[in-house]
Design a protein around this motif. Structure first.
Motif, PDB file in Angstrom:
ATOM      1  N   TYR A  35       0.852  -1.191   0.000  1.00 18.98           N
ATOM      2  CA  TYR A  35       0.000   0.000   0.000  1.00 18.98           C
ATOM      3  C   TYR A  35       0.887   1.239   0.000  1.00 18.98           C
ATOM      4  O   TYR A  35       2.054   1.194   0.394  1.00 18.98           O
ATOM      5  CB  TYR A  35      -0.891   0.056   1.252  1.00 18.98           C
ATOM      6  CG  TYR A  35      -1.911  -1.041   1.377  1.00 18.98           C
ATOM      7  CD1 TYR A  35      -1.592  -2.255   1.988  1.00 18.98           C
ATOM      8  CD2 TYR A  35      -3.206  -0.862   0.903  1.00 18.98           C
ATOM      9  CE1 TYR A  35      -2.534  -3.263   2.113  1.00 18.98           C
ATOM     10  CE2 TYR A  35      -4.164  -1.870   1.026  1.00 18.98           C
ATOM     11  CZ  TYR A  35      -3.816  -3.056   1.635  1.00 18.98           C
ATOM     12  OH  TYR A  35      -4.759  -4.055   1.764  1.00 18.98           O
ATOM     13  N   GLN A  37       0.650   5.291   1.438  1.00 18.11           N
ATOM     14  CA  GLN A  37      -0.148   6.187   2.275  1.00 18.11           C
ATOM     15  C   GLN A  37       0.436   7.585   2.248  1.00 18.11           C
ATOM     16  O   GLN A  37       1.603   7.797   2.604  1.00 18.11           O
ATOM     17  CB  GLN A  37      -0.216   5.670   3.718  1.00 18.11           C
ATOM     18  CG  GLN A  37      -1.167   6.454   4.594  1.00 18.11           C
ATOM     19  CD  GLN A  37      -1.349   5.849   5.976  1.00 18.11           C
ATOM     20  OE1 GLN A  37      -0.454   5.184   6.504  1.00 18.11           O
ATOM     21  NE2 GLN A  37      -2.515   6.063   6.587  1.00 18.11           N
ATOM     22  N   GLY A  42      -5.966   7.381   3.893  1.00 20.35           N
ATOM     23  CA  GLY A  42      -5.870   5.979   4.232  1.00 20.35           C
ATOM     24  C   GLY A  42      -4.895   5.264   3.309  1.00 20.35           C
ATOM     25  O   GLY A  42      -4.504   5.806   2.269  1.00 20.35           O
ATOM     26  N   PRO A  43      -4.467   4.056   3.674  1.00 19.22           N
ATOM     27  CA  PRO A  43      -3.597   3.290   2.779  1.00 19.22           C
ATOM     28  C   PRO A  43      -4.284   3.051   1.435  1.00 19.22           C
ATOM     29  O   PRO A  43      -5.460   2.711   1.386  1.00 19.22           O
ATOM     30  CB  PRO A  43      -3.399   1.973   3.545  1.00 19.22           C
ATOM     31  CG  PRO A  43      -3.653   2.316   4.979  1.00 19.22           C
ATOM     32  CD  PRO A  43      -4.722   3.357   4.948  1.00 19.22           C
ATOM     33  N   PHE A  45      -4.260   0.855  -1.993  1.00 17.93           N
ATOM     34  CA  PHE A  45      -3.820  -0.447  -2.493  1.00 17.93           C
ATOM     35  C   PHE A  45      -2.942  -0.303  -3.731  1.00 17.93           C
ATOM     36  O   PHE A  45      -3.249   0.450  -4.651  1.00 17.93           O
ATOM     37  CB  PHE A  45      -5.050  -1.302  -2.824  1.00 17.93           C
ATOM     38  CG  PHE A  45      -4.732  -2.599  -3.536  1.00 17.93           C
ATOM     39  CD1 PHE A  45      -4.858  -2.690  -4.914  1.00 17.93           C
ATOM     40  CD2 PHE A  45      -4.306  -3.703  -2.829  1.00 17.93           C
ATOM     41  CE1 PHE A  45      -4.574  -3.882  -5.579  1.00 17.93           C
ATOM     42  CE2 PHE A  45      -4.007  -4.896  -3.475  1.00 17.93           C
ATOM     43  CZ  PHE A  45      -4.142  -4.981  -4.852  1.00 17.93           C
ATOM     44  N   LEU A  91       3.590   1.018   2.725  1.00 16.91           N
ATOM     45  CA  LEU A  91       3.273   0.019   3.741  1.00 16.91           C
ATOM     46  C   LEU A  91       3.171  -1.361   3.115  1.00 16.91           C
ATOM     47  O   LEU A  91       2.612  -1.516   2.027  1.00 16.91           O
ATOM     48  CB  LEU A  91       1.940   0.349   4.419  1.00 16.91           C
ATOM     49  CG  LEU A  91       1.878   1.615   5.273  1.00 16.91           C
ATOM     50  CD1 LEU A  91       0.426   1.965   5.576  1.00 16.91           C
ATOM     51  CD2 LEU A  91       2.660   1.441   6.553  1.00 16.91           C
ATOM     52  N   PHE A 104       0.309  -5.134   9.396  1.00 10.85           N
ATOM     53  CA  PHE A 104       1.127  -4.159   8.691  1.00 10.85           C
ATOM     54  C   PHE A 104       2.519  -4.030   9.289  1.00 10.85           C
ATOM     55  O   PHE A 104       2.717  -4.151  10.515  1.00 10.85           O
ATOM     56  CB  PHE A 104       0.464  -2.779   8.741  1.00 10.85           C
ATOM     57  CG  PHE A 104      -0.691  -2.623   7.793  1.00 10.85           C
ATOM     58  CD1 PHE A 104      -1.950  -3.087   8.120  1.00 10.85           C
ATOM     59  CD2 PHE A 104      -0.510  -2.008   6.560  1.00 10.85           C
ATOM     60  CE1 PHE A 104      -3.014  -2.940   7.248  1.00 10.85           C
ATOM     61  CE2 PHE A 104      -1.564  -1.852   5.676  1.00 10.85           C
ATOM     62  CZ  PHE A 104      -2.820  -2.325   6.029  1.00 10.85           C
ATOM     63  N   GLY A 105       3.467  -3.723   8.415  1.00 10.69           N
ATOM     64  CA  GLY A 105       4.784  -3.308   8.861  1.00 10.69           C
ATOM     65  C   GLY A 105       4.769  -1.820   9.181  1.00 10.69           C
ATOM     66  O   GLY A 105       3.760  -1.143   8.960  1.00 10.69           O
ATOM     67  N   ASP A 106       5.902  -1.318   9.702  1.00 12.21           N
ATOM     68  CA  ASP A 106       5.987   0.094  10.081  1.00 12.21           C
ATOM     69  C   ASP A 106       6.139   1.018   8.882  1.00 12.21           C
ATOM     70  O   ASP A 106       6.062   2.239   9.036  1.00 12.21           O
ATOM     71  CB  ASP A 106       7.145   0.314  11.053  1.00 12.21           C
ATOM     72  CG  ASP A 106       6.842  -0.234  12.432  1.00 12.21           C
ATOM     73  OD1 ASP A 106       7.794  -0.531  13.174  1.00 12.21           O
ATOM     74  OD2 ASP A 106       5.649  -0.370  12.772  1.00 12.21           O
TER      75      ASP A 106
ATOM     76  N   ALA B  41       2.294   1.883  12.371  1.00  9.79           N
ATOM     77  CA  ALA B  41       1.559   1.079  11.394  1.00  9.79           C
ATOM     78  C   ALA B  41       0.105   0.940  11.819  1.00  9.79           C
ATOM     79  O   ALA B  41      -0.212   0.971  13.010  1.00  9.79           O
ATOM     80  CB  ALA B  41       2.195  -0.307  11.293  1.00  9.79           C
ATOM     81  N   PRO B  42      -0.805   0.773  10.873  1.00 11.17           N
ATOM     82  CA  PRO B  42      -2.198   0.450  11.229  1.00 11.17           C
ATOM     83  C   PRO B  42      -2.245  -0.876  11.983  1.00 11.17           C
ATOM     84  O   PRO B  42      -1.531  -1.820  11.643  1.00 11.17           O
ATOM     85  CB  PRO B  42      -2.891   0.338   9.870  1.00 11.17           C
ATOM     86  CG  PRO B  42      -2.029   1.084   8.913  1.00 11.17           C
ATOM     87  CD  PRO B  42      -0.629   0.899   9.418  1.00 11.17           C
ATOM     88  N   PHE B  87      -9.533   3.595  10.597  1.00 12.89           N
ATOM     89  CA  PHE B  87      -9.826   3.355   9.187  1.00 12.89           C
ATOM     90  C   PHE B  87     -10.742   2.153   9.049  1.00 12.89           C
ATOM     91  O   PHE B  87     -10.527   1.120   9.695  1.00 12.89           O
ATOM     92  CB  PHE B  87      -8.543   3.051   8.402  1.00 12.89           C
ATOM     93  CG  PHE B  87      -7.590   4.200   8.298  1.00 12.89           C
ATOM     94  CD1 PHE B  87      -6.480   4.286   9.117  1.00 12.89           C
ATOM     95  CD2 PHE B  87      -7.792   5.196   7.349  1.00 12.89           C
ATOM     96  CE1 PHE B  87      -5.596   5.344   9.012  1.00 12.89           C
ATOM     97  CE2 PHE B  87      -6.905   6.255   7.233  1.00 12.89           C
ATOM     98  CZ  PHE B  87      -5.809   6.335   8.077  1.00 12.89           C
ATOM     99  N   LEU B 101      -8.870  -4.837  -0.619  1.00 19.34           N
ATOM    100  CA  LEU B 101      -9.247  -4.058   0.562  1.00 19.34           C
ATOM    101  C   LEU B 101      -9.034  -2.589   0.252  1.00 19.34           C
ATOM    102  O   LEU B 101      -7.912  -2.176  -0.063  1.00 19.34           O
ATOM    103  CB  LEU B 101      -8.400  -4.491   1.758  1.00 19.34           C
ATOM    104  CG  LEU B 101      -8.842  -4.018   3.139  1.00 19.34           C
ATOM    105  CD1 LEU B 101     -10.207  -4.572   3.498  1.00 19.34           C
ATOM    106  CD2 LEU B 101      -7.816  -4.424   4.190  1.00 19.34           C
ATOM    107  N   PHE B 103      -9.439   1.281   1.684  1.00 19.48           N
ATOM    108  CA  PHE B 103      -9.565   2.018   2.934  1.00 19.48           C
ATOM    109  C   PHE B 103     -10.241   3.366   2.738  1.00 19.48           C
ATOM    110  O   PHE B 103     -10.055   4.033   1.707  1.00 19.48           O
ATOM    111  CB  PHE B 103      -8.183   2.241   3.564  1.00 19.48           C
ATOM    112  CG  PHE B 103      -7.583   1.002   4.151  1.00 19.48           C
ATOM    113  CD1 PHE B 103      -6.750   0.195   3.387  1.00 19.48           C
ATOM    114  CD2 PHE B 103      -7.853   0.631   5.455  1.00 19.48           C
ATOM    115  CE1 PHE B 103      -6.199  -0.955   3.916  1.00 19.48           C
ATOM    116  CE2 PHE B 103      -7.295  -0.522   5.998  1.00 19.48           C
ATOM    117  CZ  PHE B 103      -6.477  -1.315   5.224  1.00 19.48           C
ATOM    118  N   GLY B 104     -10.987   3.776   3.759  1.00 19.92           N
ATOM    119  CA  GLY B 104     -11.522   5.123   3.791  1.00 19.92           C
ATOM    120  C   GLY B 104     -10.435   6.116   4.168  1.00 19.92           C
ATOM    121  O   GLY B 104      -9.283   5.737   4.416  1.00 19.92           O
ATOM    122  N   LYS B 105     -10.810   7.400   4.241  1.00 21.60           N
ATOM    123  CA  LYS B 105      -9.827   8.443   4.549  1.00 21.60           C
ATOM    124  C   LYS B 105      -9.507   8.524   6.032  1.00 21.60           C
ATOM    125  O   LYS B 105      -8.575   9.203   6.433  1.00 21.60           O
ATOM    126  CB  LYS B 105     -10.332   9.794   4.049  1.00 21.60           C
ATOM    127  CG  LYS B 105     -10.335   9.905   2.536  1.00 21.60           C
ATOM    128  CD  LYS B 105     -10.654  11.322   2.083  1.00 21.60           C
ATOM    129  CE  LYS B 105     -10.539  11.404   0.569  1.00 21.60           C
ATOM    130  NZ  LYS B 105     -10.801  12.773   0.069  1.00 21.60           N
TER     131      LYS B 105
END
Lengths: 113, 113
Positions: A35, A37, A42-43, A45, A91, A104-106, B41-42, B87, B101, B103-105
């Motif tokens: 992803y 960001q 948001g992330p 895709f 990400l 998720f990773g950092d 990270a999320p 999110f 997937l 994501f929203g904002k």
């Protein structure tokens, strides 16, 4: 156990250069996602791997972006001829199977000067 | 299409409740909720599958109305540690056997003493 590991954590490079971002997923996770960001968003895709193959690369913005996962574990996101608009946090996430919770990773903070 | 989250931001005093909404124009397979703290990270909170289910996790719960393609996250008796950006991620079929997937904002939640 270890979580998703991403390297480097920060990358600063000049416009036009080539960069590689690495992701080491959680052991045993077959699905891997990239992803992007941007601040306040948001992330977004980019690409999803199931095993070694890219199952969905519809989020890659253009042909300067490419990703591989040759042995079904570690993945590398490659960006050619970087542009200032590529600056963002990239990400990586993995899940045991597609559709399951993603870990998720950092992230790698990429800055293009 | 990106799901729409509301509100964009909310400030709570410790102990107050909040509801975060997420709606989509696409037919959904599931809804995922994540929390992201600044610079981190999320982190996965919960997943809701179609079938109109509700789930709870400590004082955080969520519902998914499949017919309306809406999900809500409920935070009760908020704690300082709840602060972050929430999110929702909507999982929908993206074609060629892939579920993506989106994501929203995000909703920025700030809990103050």
């Amino acid at each position: 156990g270890a979580g998703v590991s991403q390297t480097p954590s920060n990358k600063v490079t000049e416009k036009g250069k080539y960069v590689e971002l690495r992701c080491d997923p959680i052991s045993g996770h077959t699905a891997l996602y990239w992803y992007r960001q941007s601040l306040g968003q948001g992330p977004e895709f980019l690409i999803y791997f199931q095993g070694t193959g890219a199952a969905d690369d519809s989020g890659l913005p253009n042909d300067r972006f490419f990703a591989v996962r040759p042995e079904g574990s570690v993945s590398t996101l490659k960006i050619q001829r970087t542009e200032r608009g590529d600056s963002a946090v990239y990400l990586c996430a993995s899940s045991y199977q597609a559709g399951q919770p993603q870990h998720f990773g950092d992230g790698t903070r990429l800055s293009i000067l | 299409q990106q799901p729409v989250q509301s509100p964009q931001a909310v400030i709570l005093r410790e102990g107050e409740d909040a509801v975060i909404n997420c709606s989509s124009s696409k037919a959904l397979y599931s809804v995922h909720w994540y929390r992201q703290k600044h610079g981190e990270a999320p982190v996965f909170l919960m997943i809701l599958l179609k079938g109109g289910e509700q789930k709870g996790h400590d004082k955080i719960s969520a519902s998914f109305n499949e017919k309306k393609q809406q999900s809500s996250l409920y935070l009760t008796a908020s704690q300082l540690s709840y602060s972050g950006t929430y999110f929702c991620g909507t999982l929908a079929y993206s074609g060629a056997g892939s579920y993506q997937l989106t994501f929203g904002k995000g909703t920025k939640l700030s809990v103050i003493p």
